[in-house]
Design an enzyme around this catalytic site. Structure first.
Site, PDB file in Angstrom:
ATOM      1  N   LYS A 157      43.365  52.504  25.458  1.00 42.00           N
ATOM      2  CA  LYS A 157      44.319  51.821  26.388  1.00 42.00           C
ATOM      3  C   LYS A 157      45.490  51.512  24.987  1.00 42.00           C
ATOM      4  O   LYS A 157      45.447  50.419  24.137  1.00 42.00           O
ATOM      5  CB  LYS A 157      43.302  49.884  26.301  1.00 42.00           C
ATOM      6  CG  LYS A 157      43.668  49.350  27.744  1.00 42.00           C
ATOM      7  CD  LYS A 157      42.805  48.471  27.741  1.00 42.00           C
ATOM      8  CE  LYS A 157      43.697  47.047  27.999  1.00 42.00           C
ATOM      9  NZ  LYS A 157      44.101  47.810  29.514  1.00 42.00           N
TER      10      LYS A 157
HETATM   11  C1  PLP Z   1      45.636  51.278  33.752  1.00 41.44           C
HETATM   12  C2  PLP Z   1      44.424  50.889  33.459  1.00 41.44           C
HETATM   13  N1  PLP Z   1      43.301  51.057  34.163  1.00 41.44           N
HETATM   14  C3  PLP Z   1      42.089  50.081  34.921  1.00 41.44           C
HETATM   15  C4  PLP Z   1      42.112  49.437  34.078  1.00 41.44           C
HETATM   16  C5  PLP Z   1      40.913  48.363  34.289  1.00 41.44           C
HETATM   17  O1  PLP Z   1      39.900  48.267  33.305  1.00 41.44           O
HETATM   18  P1  PLP Z   1      38.960  46.923  32.921  1.00 41.44           P
HETATM   19  O2  PLP Z   1      38.009  46.862  34.168  1.00 41.44           O
HETATM   20  O3  PLP Z   1      38.382  47.413  31.637  1.00 41.44           O
HETATM   21  O4  PLP Z   1      39.576  45.692  32.763  1.00 41.44           O
HETATM   22  C6  PLP Z   1      42.766  48.887  33.116  1.00 41.44           C
HETATM   23  C7  PLP Z   1      42.456  47.551  32.850  1.00 41.44           C
HETATM   24  O5  PLP Z   1      42.792  47.098  32.011  1.00 41.44           O
HETATM   25  C8  PLP Z   1      43.964  49.848  33.423  1.00 41.44           C
HETATM   26  O6  PLP Z   1      45.268  49.546  32.101  1.00 41.44           O
END
Ligand code: PLP
Length: 335
Positions: A157
């Site tokens: 991230k």
């Molecule tokens: C690019 C991206 N994909 C998927 C997700 C979903 O991830 P999570 O379920 O851990 O929030 C997020 C959110 O954080 C994201 O920024």
């Protein structure tokens, strides 16, 4: 947006107004930061704030930091402790969003990942829905392609890579869609701008695999478990063609921000009946019960913030509950 009153910054809980950085900060220029996004859910029944799966979020946060060669002086336990202190200072009695950030804080020029010092901050603020209508999202297939693992690793991230998401999101909204579906360079479905994507076809749930340039979502992992164990669906992780979405029975986004949201139209085409379907309806009900701590079996994912220290230490809570103060570096709390 309501600004928070406090921040975890430079190892202490300080007034938000004191959590400031200079304009030369490395991460501001080069995107050399990583972040996490968690939700806190207020339970009026229990008068308790539950943070959903903090250990998993902080594990991914530390992994993302490792991708950027950051050596952070924190473990997951430390970060859960810091977050607990922060939320206790804020005293939220409503749903909130939590944003941990690790960033190269040096005020210097020079694009690189070495010889730099990372810092960590955490803030939390009241938060509601991410999209206007979680039961009927209209998605557009984006002309932008998802960042590739060999360009900027999508499983991290990483702050800089969100320019990719921002380009797709703004173009989607300018074109009248609520959200984007972003394809990989090879033309297969990757994900939304901040959410993973699932299809349901003939009773099987399908989502791109972890080598398809997706963020390995904590909600994705949660949903896979619930689809299999509670809704008795098979879940298949594989590459998805763009045209498979158009012909799906149901489709949905999932992520901490968007939670579980039905995609009912894609590129002006109705998905299935064009209305939220039975799988997404059932999944949403289950998800919202679970995140508010109402399902005993999944209570281990919900970390209570205001409960006493002895409560955290109960053996049945030990797996996922926060450990405020346990093994954490000393915190200064300025109220
Ligand atoms: C690019 C991206 N994909 C998927 C997700 C979903 O991830 P999570 O379920 O851990 O929030 C997020 C959110 O954080 C994201 O920024």
């Amino acid at each position: 947006m309501i600004l928070p009153r406090h921040a975890f910054f430079r190892g202490a809980i300080v007034p938000y107004s004191e959590a400031r950085i200079g304009v030369l900060t490395h991460a501001l220029h080069y995107g050399t930061g990583v972040f996490a996004g968690l939700r806190g859910y207020w339970s009026p029944d229990e008068q308790e704030l539950f943070v959903f799966r903090p250990r998993d979020h902080f594990r991914r946060f530390l992994d993302s930091a490792r991708l950027l060669r950051m050596e952070l002086p924190y473990t997951e336990e430390h970060l859960i402790g810091a977050l607990t202190e922060l939320l206790r200072a804020e005293l939220y009695r409503e749903d909130c969003y939590i944003r941990p950030l690790a960033f190269y804080a040096d005020e210097t020029i020079g694009v690189r990942l070495h010889d730099l010092k990372p810092e960590v901050s955490i803030v939390a603020f009241p938060y509601g829905s991410y999209v206007a209508n979680e039961e009927g999202v209209h998605a557009g297939i984006s002309a932008w392609r998802r960042v590739d693992d060999n360009a900027i690793p999508a499983r991290g991230k990483i702050a800089g890579s969100y320019v990719n998401s921002a380009l797709a999101k703004s173009d989607a909204q300018a074109a009248g869609f609520d959200e984007a579906i972003i394809l990989n360079e090879d033309g297969h479905v990757a994900e939304g701008t901040a959410a993973n994507v699932f299809l349901v076809k003939n009773g099987v749930a399908i989502t791109p695999g972890v080598t398809d340039n997706v963020l390995e979502g904590i909600t994705r992992r949660t949903v896979v478990e619930l689809l299999q164990r509670e809704l008795r669906l098979s879940v298949v992780e594989r590459s998805i063609d763009r045209s498979e979405i158009y012909l799906a029975d149901e489709a949905f986004y999932c992520g901490t921000g968007i939670q579980v949201a039905a995609i009912t139209r894609v590129d002006h085409r109705p998905i299935g009946s064009g209305r939220i379907g039975p799988t997404v309806t059932a999944l949403r009900k289950l998800y919202f019960d679970i995140v508010r701590g109402r399902v005993p079996e999944y209570r281990r994912w919900c970390a209570p913030i205001y409960a006493g220290e002895k409560d955290f230490a109960r053996p049945d809570r030990a797996e996922e509950a926060p450990a405020a103060g346990r093994g954490a570096p000393p915190l200064r709390v300025a109220r």
